[in-house]
Design an enzyme around this catalytic site. Structure first.
Site, PDB file in Angstrom:
ATOM      1  N   GLU A 287       0.976  -1.308  -0.171  1.00 37.43           N
ATOM      2  CA  GLU A 287       0.046   0.069   0.038  1.00 37.43           C
ATOM      3  C   GLU A 287       0.913   1.066  -0.070  1.00 37.43           C
ATOM      4  O   GLU A 287       1.400   1.614   0.839  1.00 37.43           O
ATOM      5  CB  GLU A 287      -0.836   0.021   1.378  1.00 37.43           C
TER       6      GLU A 287
ATOM      7  N   GLU B 192       6.214  -0.001   6.213  1.00 34.62           N
ATOM      8  CA  GLU B 192       4.557  -0.049   6.428  1.00 34.62           C
ATOM      9  C   GLU B 192       3.993  -0.142   4.937  1.00 34.62           C
ATOM     10  O   GLU B 192       2.717  -0.623   4.969  1.00 34.62           O
ATOM     11  CB  GLU B 192       4.238   1.402   6.964  1.00 34.62           C
TER      12      GLU B 192
END
Length: 397
Positions: free
Chosen positions: A316, A325
């Site tokens: 993402e 992340e």
């Protein structure tokens, strides 16, 4: 010859479907990105992978509609920003009537998570809203006759543990006891699970000199023995799960199941994120899937197979924070795998109507088998248009 072909087809299909169908893993489908494939294409991908459990962080109507008439069971989420509103019974019922009820006749919604990692933050007011919001959402489901079909829970970070070693001495942070006791009572009353987001990667990253990489990656290692129970642990994730069971037991409950709502390993990270590599991610997730296929339980709960949602389906690119992340995905947004853990799937290049879905998925399995059979009997290699059949309308990987 025809009989032999039929037998070969049967053997090939039986073997592939047994292996793939036994994969009892769920997947987190995060969407903090601007380059992801459409939900209808993702539905084909997960159908070809035979993954039948998906966890969302919202109740995206586009996703729920795209998976209509599929065998996929959904966990939908209410973000932390909704907690205060959800303490109002009218707003809770209105949310369910708008975001859940219209879809449940065709899409299987089995769980609503109310908030995410609320108790590991610093907002005590938000913490005070958590249990009332869970109770009110459950009450709204009851009013609508849906409480037997959909359960309510919330997801916690393992940071709520004040002690996690040895696993049998697991305990929650003392300052969180007032919140956790009520939540545990709620789970016991509604027969709903306690969810944790468990990441051995974080422990290894913070102390790589003291934690063996093999221990966190499910590789052969001496492991550790709990000095109180004499139970042997050969990986950190199982130790984390049993620590939570012990913490729950210390608060007077023994009938609440612990499920892992998130776990995974990043394939890339910042220079200080030790261990964030494609190879380590491949080992962690690949070895974890092997454990799931074996229906393993933890040392303290050997008869209860671990229940896990892997994080995450895609990388993402808009997630804030360190580089890791943005790199937890099993797949890139174009449908190619970030690394190979033995899963083969199909992502179509364009959206198709629902009536074409089963045909596409069937041929995504059938074509490779047909080519293998033809090669087996003829020794032929495929080039040009014949080879193009593999990728017509989509990618194979």
């Amino acid at each position: 010859m025809a009989t032999l072909l039929r037998l070969l087809l049967l053997l090939i299909f039986a073997d592939s479907f047994v292996n793939i169908s036994s994969l009892g893993v769920g997947i987190n489908y995060g969407q903090i990105a601007n380059n992801l494939p459409s939900p209808s294409r993702v539905a084909y991908l997960l159908g070809s992978l035979n993954i039948s459990r998906v966890k969302l962080y919202d109740a995206d109507p586009n996703v729920l509609t795209a998976f209509a008439n599929s065998n996929v069971e959904f966990v939908v989420g209410l973000g932390n920003e909704y907690l205060q509103k959800m303490t109002d019974p009218n707003q809770a019922q209105a949310w369910i009537q708008q975001h859940v009820q219209p879809y449940i006749s065709q899409t299987k919604i089995k769980c609503i998570t109310v908030g995410n990692e609320v108790l590991s933050g610093n907002d005590t007011q938000l913490m005070s809203f958590l249990l009332p919001a869970m109770q009110t959402v459950y009450g709204a489901l009851s009013n609508l006759g849906l409480n037997k079909e959909i359960y309510v829970t919330t997801a916690h970070s393992t940071g709520i543990l004040g002690n996690s070693f040895p696993p049998s001495a697991g305990a929650f942070q003392q300052d969180l006891a007032e919140y956790i006791q009520g939540i545990l009572n709620f789970h016991a009353q509604t027969n709903s699970p306690f969810l944790i987001n468990a990441y051995p990667f974080f422990a290894y990253k913070d102390d790589p000199g003291q934690i063996a990489l093999s221990y966190v990656l499910f590789q052969p290692n001496p492991g550790m023995v709990d000095p109180i129970t004499n139970l042997h642990y050969d990986n950190m994730l199982y130790a984390q799960i049993d620590s939570v069971y012990s913490a729950i037991k210390a608060m007077g409950h023994t009938n609440i199941q612990v499920k892992v709502s998130e776990t995974g390993w990043p394939s890339k990270g910042d220079p200080n994120e030790v261990g964030a590599t494609p190879e380590n991610a491949r080992l962690y997730n690949g070895n974890l899937l092997s454990r799931i296929e074996q229906n393993q339980g933890t040392p303290a709960k050997p008869s209860i197979p671990i229940d896990i949602f892997v994080f995450a389906l895609f990388n993402e690119n808009l997630k804030p924070g360190p580089m890791s992340e943005r790199n937890y995905g099993l797949y890139y947004p174009d449908g190619t795998p970030v690394y190979n853990i033995g899963l083969q799937g199909y992502l179509p290049r364009m959206d198709y109507s629902a009536s074409q879905k089963n045909v596409i998925l069937f041929f995504s399995f059938l074509l490779p088998v047909a080519f293998l059979i033809y090669q087996f009997f003829t020794g032929a290699e495929f080039e040009g248009k014949a080879a193009d059949l593999f990728i017509s309308g989509g990618e194979r990987f």
